[in-house]
Motif scaffolding. Structure first.
Motif, PDB file in Angstrom:
ATOM      1  N   ALA A  23      45.892 -25.686   0.763  1.00 23.60           N
ATOM      2  CA  ALA A  23      46.574 -24.635   0.009  1.00 23.60           C
ATOM      3  C   ALA A  23      46.335 -24.898  -1.471  1.00 23.60           C
ATOM      4  O   ALA A  23      46.476 -26.043  -1.923  1.00 23.60           O
ATOM      5  CB  ALA A  23      48.069 -24.635   0.324  1.00 23.60           C
ATOM      6  N   VAL A  24      45.964 -23.862  -2.199  1.00 19.55           N
ATOM      7  CA  VAL A  24      45.618 -24.021  -3.612  1.00 19.55           C
ATOM      8  C   VAL A  24      46.272 -22.923  -4.433  1.00 19.55           C
ATOM      9  O   VAL A  24      46.214 -21.741  -4.071  1.00 19.55           O
ATOM     10  CB  VAL A  24      44.088 -23.977  -3.824  1.00 19.55           C
ATOM     11  CG1 VAL A  24      43.750 -24.073  -5.310  1.00 19.55           C
ATOM     12  CG2 VAL A  24      43.391 -25.089  -3.055  1.00 19.55           C
ATOM     13  N   ILE A  25      46.904 -23.317  -5.532  1.00 13.01           N
ATOM     14  CA  ILE A  25      47.386 -22.374  -6.541  1.00 13.01           C
ATOM     15  C   ILE A  25      46.538 -22.579  -7.781  1.00 13.01           C
ATOM     16  O   ILE A  25      46.592 -23.639  -8.417  1.00 13.01           O
ATOM     17  CB  ILE A  25      48.878 -22.591  -6.871  1.00 13.01           C
ATOM     18  CG1 ILE A  25      49.737 -22.421  -5.614  1.00 13.01           C
ATOM     19  CG2 ILE A  25      49.329 -21.622  -7.969  1.00 13.01           C
ATOM     20  CD1 ILE A  25      51.225 -22.690  -5.844  1.00 13.01           C
ATOM     21  N   LEU A  26      45.731 -21.593  -8.122  1.00 11.67           N
ATOM     22  CA  LEU A  26      44.846 -21.699  -9.277  1.00 11.67           C
ATOM     23  C   LEU A  26      45.597 -21.426 -10.575  1.00 11.67           C
ATOM     24  O   LEU A  26      46.626 -20.741 -10.581  1.00 11.67           O
ATOM     25  CB  LEU A  26      43.677 -20.727  -9.133  1.00 11.67           C
ATOM     26  CG  LEU A  26      42.689 -21.011  -7.996  1.00 11.67           C
ATOM     27  CD1 LEU A  26      41.659 -19.900  -7.915  1.00 11.67           C
ATOM     28  CD2 LEU A  26      42.016 -22.365  -8.184  1.00 11.67           C
TER      29      LEU A  26
ATOM     30  N   ALA B  21      49.311 -18.558  -3.711  1.00 11.70           N
ATOM     31  CA  ALA B  21      48.555 -19.662  -3.127  1.00 11.70           C
ATOM     32  C   ALA B  21      47.544 -19.122  -2.128  1.00 11.70           C
ATOM     33  O   ALA B  21      47.846 -18.202  -1.360  1.00 11.70           O
ATOM     34  CB  ALA B  21      49.487 -20.653  -2.432  1.00 11.70           C
ATOM     35  N   GLY B  22      46.356 -19.687  -2.135  1.00 10.57           N
ATOM     36  CA  GLY B  22      45.354 -19.372  -1.129  1.00 10.57           C
ATOM     37  C   GLY B  22      45.318 -20.471  -0.082  1.00 10.57           C
ATOM     38  O   GLY B  22      45.483 -21.652  -0.409  1.00 10.57           O
TER      39      GLY B  22
ATOM     40  N   ALA C  36      40.607 -23.053  -1.518  1.00 12.89           N
ATOM     41  CA  ALA C  36      41.208 -23.749  -0.380  1.00 12.89           C
ATOM     42  C   ALA C  36      40.156 -24.080   0.677  1.00 12.89           C
ATOM     43  O   ALA C  36      40.194 -25.158   1.285  1.00 12.89           O
ATOM     44  CB  ALA C  36      42.319 -22.896   0.232  1.00 12.89           C
ATOM     45  N   SER C  37      39.208 -23.179   0.886  1.00 14.86           N
ATOM     46  CA  SER C  37      38.164 -23.437   1.881  1.00 14.86           C
ATOM     47  C   SER C  37      37.310 -24.628   1.464  1.00 14.86           C
ATOM     48  O   SER C  37      36.889 -25.433   2.314  1.00 14.86           O
ATOM     49  CB  SER C  37      37.290 -22.190   2.082  1.00 14.86           C
ATOM     50  OG  SER C  37      36.367 -21.993   1.028  1.00 14.86           O
ATOM     51  N   ILE C  38      37.066 -24.773   0.175  1.00 15.05           N
ATOM     52  CA  ILE C  38      36.268 -25.892  -0.334  1.00 15.05           C
ATOM     53  C   ILE C  38      37.032 -27.207  -0.189  1.00 15.05           C
ATOM     54  O   ILE C  38      36.484 -28.212   0.274  1.00 15.05           O
ATOM     55  CB  ILE C  38      35.873 -25.641  -1.802  1.00 15.05           C
ATOM     56  CG1 ILE C  38      34.900 -24.456  -1.885  1.00 15.05           C
ATOM     57  CG2 ILE C  38      35.271 -26.888  -2.433  1.00 15.05           C
ATOM     58  CD1 ILE C  38      34.718 -23.895  -3.280  1.00 15.05           C
TER      59      ILE C  38
ATOM     60  N   ALA D 247      43.276 -26.778 -10.964  1.00 14.80           N
ATOM     61  CA  ALA D 247      44.290 -25.975 -10.270  1.00 14.80           C
ATOM     62  C   ALA D 247      45.685 -26.416 -10.687  1.00 14.80           C
ATOM     63  O   ALA D 247      45.902 -27.578 -11.061  1.00 14.80           O
ATOM     64  CB  ALA D 247      44.122 -26.116  -8.764  1.00 14.80           C
ATOM     65  N   LEU D 248      46.628 -25.487 -10.624  1.00 14.06           N
ATOM     66  CA  LEU D 248      48.015 -25.853 -10.885  1.00 14.06           C
ATOM     67  C   LEU D 248      48.490 -26.877  -9.873  1.00 14.06           C
ATOM     68  O   LEU D 248      49.184 -27.830 -10.209  1.00 14.06           O
ATOM     69  CB  LEU D 248      48.906 -24.614 -10.849  1.00 14.06           C
ATOM     70  CG  LEU D 248      48.793 -23.650 -12.026  1.00 14.06           C
ATOM     71  CD1 LEU D 248      49.679 -22.435 -11.794  1.00 14.06           C
ATOM     72  CD2 LEU D 248      49.172 -24.344 -13.333  1.00 14.06           C
ATOM     73  N   CYS D 249      48.126 -26.680  -8.624  1.00 16.93           N
ATOM     74  CA  CYS D 249      48.409 -27.672  -7.591  1.00 16.93           C
ATOM     75  C   CYS D 249      47.615 -27.326  -6.344  1.00 16.93           C
ATOM     76  O   CYS D 249      47.204 -26.181  -6.146  1.00 16.93           O
ATOM     77  CB  CYS D 249      49.903 -27.780  -7.278  1.00 16.93           C
ATOM     78  SG  CYS D 249      50.668 -26.276  -6.663  1.00 16.93           S
ATOM     79  N   CYS D 250      47.395 -28.327  -5.527  1.00 21.59           N
ATOM     80  CA  CYS D 250      46.760 -28.113  -4.232  1.00 21.59           C
ATOM     81  C   CYS D 250      47.262 -29.176  -3.278  1.00 21.59           C
ATOM     82  O   CYS D 250      47.715 -30.245  -3.692  1.00 21.59           O
ATOM     83  CB  CYS D 250      45.236 -28.126  -4.333  1.00 21.59           C
ATOM     84  SG  CYS D 250      44.528 -29.649  -4.966  1.00 21.59           S
ATOM     85  N   ALA D 251      47.203 -28.869  -1.996  1.00 29.19           N
ATOM     86  CA  ALA D 251      47.686 -29.796  -0.981  1.00 29.19           C
ATOM     87  C   ALA D 251      46.861 -29.608   0.287  1.00 29.19           C
ATOM     88  O   ALA D 251      46.312 -28.531   0.540  1.00 29.19           O
ATOM     89  CB  ALA D 251      49.165 -29.561  -0.691  1.00 29.19           C
TER      90      ALA D 251
END
Length: 220
Positions: free
Chosen positions: A44-47, A26-27, A148-150, A78-82
């Motif tokens: 938080a992002v998992i690509l 995750a980033g 994640a920054s975006i 993305a697989l998931c993001c929060a």
């Protein structure tokens, strides 16, 4: 067995490993540490390696239109993001550094999938129960941190646009709470509102000595 060795990165608060654990990465990045008003937001992002997203970069070098387009693609592919945030009250209580770490922790905790490792932009790490690594300049080096920054930047910008509807006299939609000449002039004319960070200079100088005085009230 561990995966191939990772490239050398600067870390903080945790010893660097010469290998990456098998599993999801995750980033994590934030938006809004520097402004005089509004929350600090982290994402938080998992690509998904099977669904590439073209054009990922540090949000600061992208135009608003590019960020909005990529925001939609990240949310779709993305697989998931929060997203996590820390409020102005938490910033005033904890200080901006600890509030930022709290927002990052909330973002990671909000992921639908648990990562094996978290890559964080910068030189500080939130206290989370996952292996993590700090990467200076990570938003320009690591795709998941760029994503994640975006997400964090677009989310916060939209929050400040909403605050503008409540407090149009400050121009939040334009400067997003940052210390621009227009924002400083609005502070001089109207005093601070409830969304200003009390201990950020020059907001502190705008607050009256007694709590609750000289604080602007939003339009109804």
């Amino acid at each position: 067995m561990p995966s191939k060795k990772s490239s050398a990165r600067k870390t903080a608060g945790q010893a660097a490993l010469d290998w990456d654990p098998v599993g999801l990465m995750a980033g994590v990045d934030e938006a809004g540490r520097g402004p005089l008003a509004g929350p600090v937001v982290a994402a938080a992002v998992i690509l998904d390696d099977q669904r590439r997203i073209r054009g990922l970069a540090d949000s600061k070098v992208l135009t608003p239109l590019q960020r909005d387009r990529l925001f939609d693609q990240i949310r779709e592919k993305a697989l998931c993001c929060a997203v996590g945030e820390a409020s102005v009250a938490e910033i005033d209580t904890l200080n901006i550094l600890h509030a930022t770490m709290l927002a990052m922790k909330r973002a990671v905790d909000g992921l639908r999938l648990k990562p094996a490792k978290v890559l964080v932009d910068g030189n500080r790490l939130p206290r989370i129960d996952v292996l993590c690594e700090a990467i200076i300049g990570g938003d320009a080096k690591v795709k998941s941190i760029s994503a994640a920054s975006i997400i964090a930047k677009v989310t916060r910008d939209r929050m400040l646009a909403q605050l503008h509807e409540e407090f149009p006299q400050y121009g939040f939609a334009a400067h997003k709470g940052y210390s621009t000449p227009e924002h400083l002039e609005a502070l001089r004319l109207h005093g601070p509102c409830v969304h200003h960070r009390r201990y950020f200079s020059p907001v502190a100088a705008s607050f009256a000595l007694e709590d609750g005085t000289n604080v602007a009230i939003g339009v109804s």
